[in-house]
Design a protein around this motif. Structure first.
Motif, mmCIF file in Angstrom:
data_model
loop_
_atom_site.group_PDB
_atom_site.id
_atom_site.type_symbol
_atom_site.label_atom_id
_atom_site.label_comp_id
_atom_site.label_asym_id
_atom_site.label_seq_id
_atom_site.Cartn_x
_atom_site.Cartn_y
_atom_site.Cartn_z
ATOM 1 N N PHE A 278 16.676 4.031 36.687
ATOM 2 C CA PHE A 278 15.393 3.405 37.017
ATOM 3 C C PHE A 278 14.638 3.176 35.722
ATOM 4 O O PHE A 278 14.534 4.077 34.889
ATOM 5 C CB PHE A 278 14.586 4.321 37.947
ATOM 6 N N THR A 279 14.152 1.977 35.527
ATOM 7 C CA THR A 279 13.390 1.629 34.335
ATOM 8 C C THR A 279 12.044 1.062 34.761
ATOM 9 O O THR A 279 11.986 0.195 35.639
ATOM 10 C CB THR A 279 14.132 0.575 33.488
ATOM 11 N N THR A 280 10.984 1.559 34.157
ATOM 12 C CA THR A 280 9.651 1.024 34.415
ATOM 13 C C THR A 280 8.958 0.775 33.090
ATOM 14 O O THR A 280 9.183 1.486 32.117
ATOM 15 C CB THR A 280 8.837 1.979 35.309
ATOM 16 N N PHE A 281 8.157 -0.250 33.052
ATOM 17 C CA PHE A 281 7.400 -0.600 31.858
ATOM 18 C C PHE A 281 5.924 -0.347 32.132
ATOM 19 O O PHE A 281 5.419 -0.673 33.204
ATOM 20 C CB PHE A 281 7.608 -2.077 31.498
ATOM 21 N N PHE A 282 5.222 0.231 31.171
ATOM 22 C CA PHE A 282 3.802 0.500 31.337
ATOM 23 C C PHE A 282 3.111 0.409 29.985
ATOM 24 O O PHE A 282 3.764 0.356 28.955
ATOM 25 C CB PHE A 282 3.571 1.874 31.969
ATOM 26 N N TYR B 67 6.171 -7.010 30.101
ATOM 27 C CA TYR B 67 6.988 -6.517 31.216
ATOM 28 C C TYR B 67 6.270 -5.447 32.037
ATOM 29 O O TYR B 67 6.895 -4.733 32.797
ATOM 30 C CB TYR B 67 8.298 -5.932 30.697
ATOM 31 N N ASP C 91 4.549 -5.407 34.656
ATOM 32 C CA ASP C 91 4.603 -5.492 36.114
ATOM 33 C C ASP C 91 6.025 -5.491 36.653
ATOM 34 O O ASP C 91 6.258 -5.816 37.801
ATOM 35 C CB ASP C 91 3.875 -6.753 36.581
ATOM 36 N N ARG C 92 6.999 -5.101 35.841
ATOM 37 C CA ARG C 92 8.400 -5.137 36.271
ATOM 38 C C ARG C 92 9.023 -3.751 36.262
ATOM 39 O O ARG C 92 8.843 -2.989 35.325
ATOM 40 C CB ARG C 92 9.192 -6.054 35.350
ATOM 41 N N ASN C 93 9.769 -3.453 37.303
ATOM 42 C CA ASN C 93 10.557 -2.226 37.407
ATOM 43 C C ASN C 93 11.974 -2.618 37.775
ATOM 44 O O ASN C 93 12.189 -3.583 38.502
ATOM 45 C CB ASN C 93 9.991 -1.284 38.467
ATOM 46 N N ILE D 99 15.942 -1.086 39.028
ATOM 47 C CA ILE D 99 16.765 0.010 39.520
ATOM 48 C C ILE D 99 18.214 -0.474 39.538
ATOM 49 O O ILE D 99 18.481 -1.653 39.795
ATOM 50 C CB ILE D 99 16.314 0.501 40.919
#
Length: 46
Positions: A18-22, A32, A34-36, A38
């Motif tokens: 799982f990768t999330t950008f913040f 990025y 607003d993109r996650n 899996i």
């Protein structure tokens, strides 16, 4: 985050990631934000 599952002896493997950008300010600091993502996989060794 990455999780790997192994069978012993290692014939089968499975994993999930799982990768999330913040962070950043709007689209200037982190385009990025607003993109996650899996992903998953299964492998068999013979």
């Amino acid at each position: 985050m990455y999780v790997l599952f192994n069978q012993n002896p290692t014939k089968w493997q499975a994993g999930v990631n799982f990768t999330t950008f913040f962070g950043g300010h709007q689209s200037v600091g982190q385009p990025y934000a607003d993109r996650n993502f899996i992903g998953a996989f299964v492998t068999r060794n013979f």
